[in-house]
Design an enzyme around this catalytic site. Structure first.
Site, PDB file in Angstrom:
ATOM      1  N   THR A  85      -6.043  -3.097   7.419  1.00  0.00           N
ATOM      2  CA  THR A  85      -6.755  -3.964   8.361  1.00  0.00           C
ATOM      3  C   THR A  85      -5.820  -4.578   9.401  1.00  0.00           C
ATOM      4  OG1 THR A  85      -6.520  -5.816   6.822  1.00  0.00           O
ATOM      5  CG2 THR A  85      -8.558  -4.539   6.700  1.00  0.00           C
ATOM      6  N   HIS A  89       1.553  -7.326   4.079  1.00  0.00           N
ATOM      7  CA  HIS A  89       1.973  -8.715   3.914  1.00  0.00           C
ATOM      8  C   HIS A  89       2.371  -8.948   2.464  1.00  0.00           C
ATOM      9  CE1 HIS A  89      -1.926  -9.427   2.068  1.00  0.00           C
ATOM     10  NE2 HIS A  89      -2.539  -9.067   3.185  1.00  0.00           N
ATOM     11  N   HIS A 120       0.228  -7.608  -0.435  1.00  0.00           N
ATOM     12  CA  HIS A 120       0.437  -6.191  -0.724  1.00  0.00           C
ATOM     13  C   HIS A 120       1.730  -5.996  -1.516  1.00  0.00           C
ATOM     14  CE1 HIS A 120      -1.905  -5.788   3.231  1.00  0.00           C
ATOM     15  NE2 HIS A 120      -2.705  -5.314   2.296  1.00  0.00           N
ATOM     16  N   LYS A 132     -13.826 -13.461   1.726  1.00  0.00           N
ATOM     17  CA  LYS A 132     -14.042 -13.747   3.137  1.00  0.00           C
ATOM     18  C   LYS A 132     -15.318 -14.551   3.334  1.00  0.00           C
ATOM     19  CE  LYS A 132     -10.433 -11.628   4.674  1.00  0.00           C
ATOM     20  NZ  LYS A 132      -9.346 -12.375   5.344  1.00  0.00           N
ATOM     21  N   ARG A 160     -15.752  -9.303   8.300  1.00  0.00           N
ATOM     22  CA  ARG A 160     -14.503  -8.922   8.939  1.00  0.00           C
ATOM     23  C   ARG A 160     -14.777  -8.312  10.321  1.00  0.00           C
ATOM     24  NH1 ARG A 160      -9.984  -8.217   5.443  1.00  0.00           N
ATOM     25  NH2 ARG A 160     -10.487  -8.511   3.235  1.00  0.00           N
ATOM     26  N   GLN A 219     -15.722   1.840  -2.888  1.00  0.00           N
ATOM     27  CA  GLN A 219     -14.502   1.719  -3.699  1.00  0.00           C
ATOM     28  C   GLN A 219     -14.701   2.348  -5.068  1.00  0.00           C
ATOM     29  OE1 GLN A 219     -12.411  -2.030  -3.576  1.00  0.00           O
ATOM     30  NE2 GLN A 219     -11.470  -1.696  -5.579  1.00  0.00           N
ATOM     31  N   ASP A 229      -8.749 -10.527  -7.317  1.00  0.00           N
ATOM     32  CA  ASP A 229      -9.989 -10.635  -6.547  1.00  0.00           C
ATOM     33  C   ASP A 229     -10.738  -9.295  -6.479  1.00  0.00           C
ATOM     34  OD1 ASP A 229      -8.080  -9.411  -4.997  1.00  0.00           O
ATOM     35  OD2 ASP A 229      -8.446 -10.611  -3.193  1.00  0.00           O
ATOM     36  N   LYS A 259      -2.672 -20.891  -2.607  1.00  0.00           N
ATOM     37  CA  LYS A 259      -2.282 -19.533  -2.253  1.00  0.00           C
ATOM     38  C   LYS A 259      -0.994 -19.537  -1.446  1.00  0.00           C
ATOM     39  CE  LYS A 259      -4.321 -15.239  -0.559  1.00  0.00           C
ATOM     40  NZ  LYS A 259      -5.535 -14.630   0.043  1.00  0.00           N
ATOM     41  N   LYS A 314       1.896 -17.915   3.387  1.00  0.00           N
ATOM     42  CA  LYS A 314       1.609 -18.369   4.741  1.00  0.00           C
ATOM     43  C   LYS A 314       2.828 -19.099   5.304  1.00  0.00           C
ATOM     44  CE  LYS A 314      -2.767 -17.168   5.198  1.00  0.00           C
ATOM     45  NZ  LYS A 314      -3.231 -16.232   6.257  1.00  0.00           N
ATOM     46  N   THR A 315       3.127 -18.826   6.573  1.00  0.00           N
ATOM     47  CA  THR A 315       4.189 -19.538   7.280  1.00  0.00           C
ATOM     48  C   THR A 315       3.553 -20.323   8.423  1.00  0.00           C
ATOM     49  OG1 THR A 315       4.595 -17.813   8.931  1.00  0.00           O
ATOM     50  CG2 THR A 315       5.709 -17.582   6.803  1.00  0.00           C
TER      51      THR A 315
END
Length: 457
Positions: free
Chosen positions: A43, A48, A51, A85, A89, A174, A195, A230, A233-234
């Site tokens: 996506t 990231h 993954h 989500k 998306r 899936q 998830d 979670k 994140k930066t």
């Protein structure tokens, strides 16, 4: 290859969240070499840190002799996974999806050995995009209960805001992937983030109904802090693995600055260091935990960006720590220097170290100049740069840093003039106003023609 049952390794490190048949899976992984798969929907252009957790698990499995299949979701990304989500998306074109998938392949090759039959990479676009819709409904859809699907968390959380029929098909797609890989490659186990539990169950059930065979599933811990928040994140957004999105230095610093309560658990989760070695760091308290944090940052950065970049990031970070210990010897601590100016000068050096290539520097400078200028008056900016030049002089690194600073500001500004020693007296550390310790004159040519290259900053 390690003779230890990889299931025990994963469990001891805290990686396992849920299993469909724990005892059977443990026995299977201990006695046989299986083929398993993990899916990755492209996506975005880069992988990231979420993954990365899946790649860690895949690497553990491969090290134990099991064969991984990386499934790139060229087809499923056309629909979009509704899991986690709040809204649908954004739709992505097939061309962008393929472009992203190609970059995923390059990044994954750093972690997984694809030589020979050690691992396989396939794309579900190869079969999903060719499906006949009516045939798919009759062959696959008939095995799914809408009533049961609506009880799954991935759908329940979306019912209030609305769930499109497009997204509702994702679980079927899936599940069909698992069935297809089971038929074509003998895959008997699917792994994924916690998830993905309901989607994995759908595939196991489809295989049982269509083939009468037993398949298995296992999910893994999502990367969270000790407080359950979670991670990944930066200030800029997601913690990407691509150095163009998050530099190796910034990546290193993310792990270097984790909370004390998280460092030992993260060493177990995202490194391959022996548990016995990690246990030694569990004895550390207070400031001693910084050693564990540096080790964590170094090991993860080495895996993602290579040993050379990890050493660079580690070395610069140590210099910054050492500088903090000698604050009284730092010109930034002059009473006349504001906190903004101190921050500016330090950050200037950090971004130069963080972006080793000219192309990266150009992009970084544009972003940082715009951001760091906020709240600074012209006088403050000028003072900040002059203080930076004075610090360069004190460290006897004038030629290198003057060149850097002049590159940033461009050759036709008062800042560049000052840095080259042409205003307010010499910066270079001798009696000549325009030469350095090497005796070179700092004109535009000696700065490498930076005026033209970075014009417009």
């Amino acid at each position: 290859m390690n003779n230890k049952n990889v299931f025990d390794t994963l469990k001891e490190r805290g990686l396992i969240a849920q299993t469909t048949h724990e005892d059977e899976i443990r026995e299977l992984l201990g006695k046989e070499k299986i083929t398993f798969y993990i899916g990755f929907d492209p996506t975005a252009y880069s992988l990231h840190i979420g993954h990365f957790m899946q790649l860690i698990v895949m690497k553990h499995m491969q090290n134990a002799g099991h064969r991984p299949i990386v499934l790139l979701g060229g087809g499923t990304t056309m629909v979009g996974d509704p899991t986690g989500k709040a809204d649908m998306r954004p739709m992505i074109t097939q061309e962008v999806i393929q472009h992203n998938a190609d970059n995923f392949k390059k990044q994954m090759s750093k972690f997984i050995n694809f030589d020979g039959e050690n691992a396989i990479m396939v794309n579900n676009a190869d079969w999903l995009l060719k499906l006949n819709y009516i045939d798919f409904l009759r062959d696959v859809g008939v095995h799914f209960s809408v009533n049961r699907m609506l009880t799954f968390e991935c759908f329940k959380t979306r019912l209030e805001k609305g769930l499109s029929f497009l997204e509702f098909n994702y679980m079927l797609m899936q599940s069909y992937d698992f069935y297809k890989l089971h038929k074509d490659y003998g895959v008997i186990m699917e792994f994924g983030g916690d998830d993905q539990w309901s989607n994995i169950l759908g595939g196991i059930e489809l295989i049982r109904r269509k083939d009468g065979k037993q398949a298995y599933g296992m999910t893994f811990t999502l990367l969270t802090t000790s407080e359950g928040k979670k991670m990944g994140k930066t200030e800029k957004g997601a913690l990407w693995l691509d150095p163009e999105k998050v530099s190796p230095y910034e990546f290193y610093q993310y792990w270097r600055n984790v909370d004390d309560a998280d460092v030992i658990r993260l060493l177990k989760l995202v490194t391959f260091l022996p548990l016995e070695e990690i246990a030694e760091y569990e004895k550390c308290e207070g400031a001693e935990l910084n050693k564990a944090k540096c080790l964590l940052a170094y090991e993860v950065t080495k895996m993602v960006h290579g040993e050379e970049e990890a050493k660079k990031a580690n070395g610069f970070s140590e210099k910054q720590e050492e500088a903090k210990k000698h604050d009284n010897d730092n010109v930034y601590d002059n009473d006349n220097v504001t906190d903004k100016n101190k921050n500016y000068c330090v950050r200037f050096e950090q971004i130069w170290q963080a972006y080793p290539r000219k192309k990266e520097k150009a992009a970084a400078y544009k972003a940082y100049k715009a951001r760091l200028s906020d709240g600074f008056s012209e006088d403050e900016l000028e003072t900040a740069v002059k203080r930076y030049a004075d610090e360069c002089k004190r460290r006897h690194t004038e030629e290198r840093y003057i060149k850097h600073a002049a590159t940033f500001w461009g050759p036709n500004t008062p800042f560049a003039d000052y840095l080259k020693g042409e205003e307010n007296g010499p910066v270079a550390g001798n009696d000549s106003p325009d030469t350095g310790r090497t005796g070179k004159t700092y004109n535009d040519d000696s700065l490498g023609g930076v005026g033209a290259e970075f014009e417009g900053f």
